[in-house]
Write a protein that holds these residues in place. Structure first.
Motif, short mmCIF file in Angstrom:
data_model
loop_
_atom_site.label_atom_id
_atom_site.label_comp_id
_atom_site.label_asym_id
_atom_site.label_seq_id
_atom_site.Cartn_x
_atom_site.Cartn_y
_atom_site.Cartn_z
N ARG A 2 0.86 -1.19 0.00
CA ARG A 2 0.00 0.00 0.00
C ARG A 2 0.89 1.23 0.00
O ARG A 2 1.79 1.34 0.83
CB ARG A 2 -0.89 0.00 1.23
N THR A 3 0.65 2.13 -0.92
CA THR A 3 1.43 3.35 -0.99
C THR A 3 0.51 4.52 -1.35
O THR A 3 -0.61 4.30 -1.79
CB THR A 3 2.59 3.22 -2.02
N GLU A 4 0.97 5.72 -1.12
CA GLU A 4 0.21 6.91 -1.50
C GLU A 4 0.97 7.65 -2.58
O GLU A 4 2.20 7.78 -2.51
CB GLU A 4 -0.03 7.82 -0.29
N VAL A 5 0.24 8.12 -3.59
CA VAL A 5 0.85 8.82 -4.72
C VAL A 5 0.04 10.07 -5.04
O VAL A 5 -1.13 10.17 -4.70
CB VAL A 5 0.92 7.92 -5.98
N ASP A 6 0.68 11.01 -5.70
CA ASP A 6 -0.02 12.16 -6.25
C ASP A 6 -0.41 11.82 -7.68
O ASP A 6 0.32 11.12 -8.39
CB ASP A 6 0.87 13.41 -6.23
N VAL A 7 -1.57 12.30 -8.12
CA VAL A 7 -2.12 11.94 -9.43
C VAL A 7 -2.29 13.19 -10.28
O VAL A 7 -2.89 14.16 -9.84
CB VAL A 7 -3.48 11.23 -9.28
N TRP A 8 -1.75 13.13 -11.48
CA TRP A 8 -1.95 14.17 -12.49
C TRP A 8 -2.85 13.59 -13.57
O TRP A 8 -2.83 12.39 -13.82
CB TRP A 8 -0.63 14.57 -13.14
N THR A 9 -3.62 14.43 -14.20
CA THR A 9 -4.41 14.02 -15.36
C THR A 9 -3.91 14.79 -16.58
O THR A 9 -3.06 15.66 -16.46
CB THR A 9 -5.92 14.30 -15.16
N ALA A 10 -4.47 14.47 -17.72
CA ALA A 10 -4.10 15.18 -18.94
C ALA A 10 -4.42 16.67 -18.82
O ALA A 10 -3.84 17.49 -19.51
CB ALA A 10 -4.83 14.58 -20.14
N HIS A 11 -5.33 17.02 -17.90
CA HIS A 11 -5.75 18.41 -17.74
C HIS A 11 -5.04 19.11 -16.58
O HIS A 11 -5.28 20.28 -16.33
CB HIS A 11 -7.26 18.48 -17.54
N SER A 12 -4.17 18.39 -15.86
CA SER A 12 -3.43 18.98 -14.75
C SER A 12 -2.23 19.75 -15.30
O SER A 12 -1.62 19.34 -16.27
CB SER A 12 -2.92 17.90 -13.80
N ASP A 13 -1.91 20.82 -14.65
CA ASP A 13 -0.72 21.57 -15.05
C ASP A 13 0.38 21.35 -14.02
O ASP A 13 0.91 20.27 -13.91
CB ASP A 13 -1.05 23.06 -15.18
N TYR A 49 -2.47 0.31 -4.43
CA TYR A 49 -2.01 -1.02 -4.03
C TYR A 49 -1.23 -1.62 -5.19
O TYR A 49 -1.69 -1.63 -6.32
CB TYR A 49 -3.19 -1.92 -3.68
N VAL A 50 -0.03 -2.12 -4.89
CA VAL A 50 0.85 -2.65 -5.93
C VAL A 50 1.22 -4.09 -5.60
O VAL A 50 1.67 -4.39 -4.49
CB VAL A 50 2.14 -1.80 -6.04
N ALA A 51 1.04 -4.97 -6.58
CA ALA A 51 1.49 -6.36 -6.45
C ALA A 51 2.61 -6.57 -7.46
O ALA A 51 2.44 -6.28 -8.64
CB ALA A 51 0.36 -7.33 -6.71
N THR A 52 3.73 -7.04 -7.01
CA THR A 52 4.85 -7.33 -7.90
C THR A 52 4.94 -8.84 -8.11
O THR A 52 4.33 -9.61 -7.35
CB THR A 52 6.16 -6.79 -7.29
N PRO A 53 5.68 -9.30 -9.11
CA PRO A 53 5.75 -10.74 -9.38
C PRO A 53 6.21 -11.59 -8.20
O PRO A 53 5.87 -12.77 -8.12
CB PRO A 53 6.75 -10.83 -10.54
N ASP A 54 6.93 -11.02 -7.25
CA ASP A 54 7.35 -11.80 -6.09
C ASP A 54 6.26 -11.88 -5.01
O ASP A 54 6.43 -12.56 -4.01
CB ASP A 54 8.65 -11.25 -5.51
N ASN A 55 5.14 -11.22 -5.23
CA ASN A 55 4.01 -11.27 -4.30
C ASN A 55 3.21 -12.55 -4.55
O ASN A 55 2.86 -12.86 -5.68
CB ASN A 55 3.13 -10.04 -4.55
N TYR A 56 2.92 -13.31 -3.51
CA TYR A 56 2.20 -14.58 -3.68
C TYR A 56 0.80 -14.39 -4.25
O TYR A 56 0.22 -15.32 -4.81
CB TYR A 56 2.16 -15.37 -2.37
N GLU A 57 0.23 -13.20 -4.16
CA GLU A 57 -1.10 -12.93 -4.71
C GLU A 57 -1.06 -12.34 -6.12
O GLU A 57 -2.09 -12.07 -6.71
CB GLU A 57 -1.87 -12.00 -3.78
#
Length: 81
Positions: free
Chosen positions: A4-15, A26-34
């Motif tokens: 679980r991580t927090e990120v800032d989000v830009w859109t095509a309309h954000s400056d 939520y990020v699952a990487t290949p080493d994650n059992y799920e």
């Protein structure tokens, strides 16, 4: 489970400023059992329908994500397939 991580989000309309600050991701990487890897839309829907995490059922997360994307007028066809 997932990282679980927090990120800032830009859109095509954000400056200069992000459209959303502190969005939960939520990020699952290949080493994650799920980690499922690449899935067909049907297999992905089946996985989402039957999965529950610390934040609740995954289908609720998907519906909330779709609503949030519509609200900020962001396009992500994969979410709606």
């Amino acid at each position: 489970g997932y990282e679980r991580t927090e990120v800032d989000v830009w859109t095509a309309h954000s400056d200069a400023e992000p459209r959303i600050r502190g969005a939960v991701l939520y990020v699952a990487t290949p080493d994650n059992y799920e980690y499922c890897g690449p899935l067909t839309n049907e297999a992905c829907a089946k996985q989402i329908a039957g999965s529950v995490g610390p934040s609740g059922p995954n289908f609720e997360y998907l519906y909330n994500l779709a609503d949030a994307l519509r609200h900020i007028k962001a396009e992500d066809p994969h979410v709606y397939d």
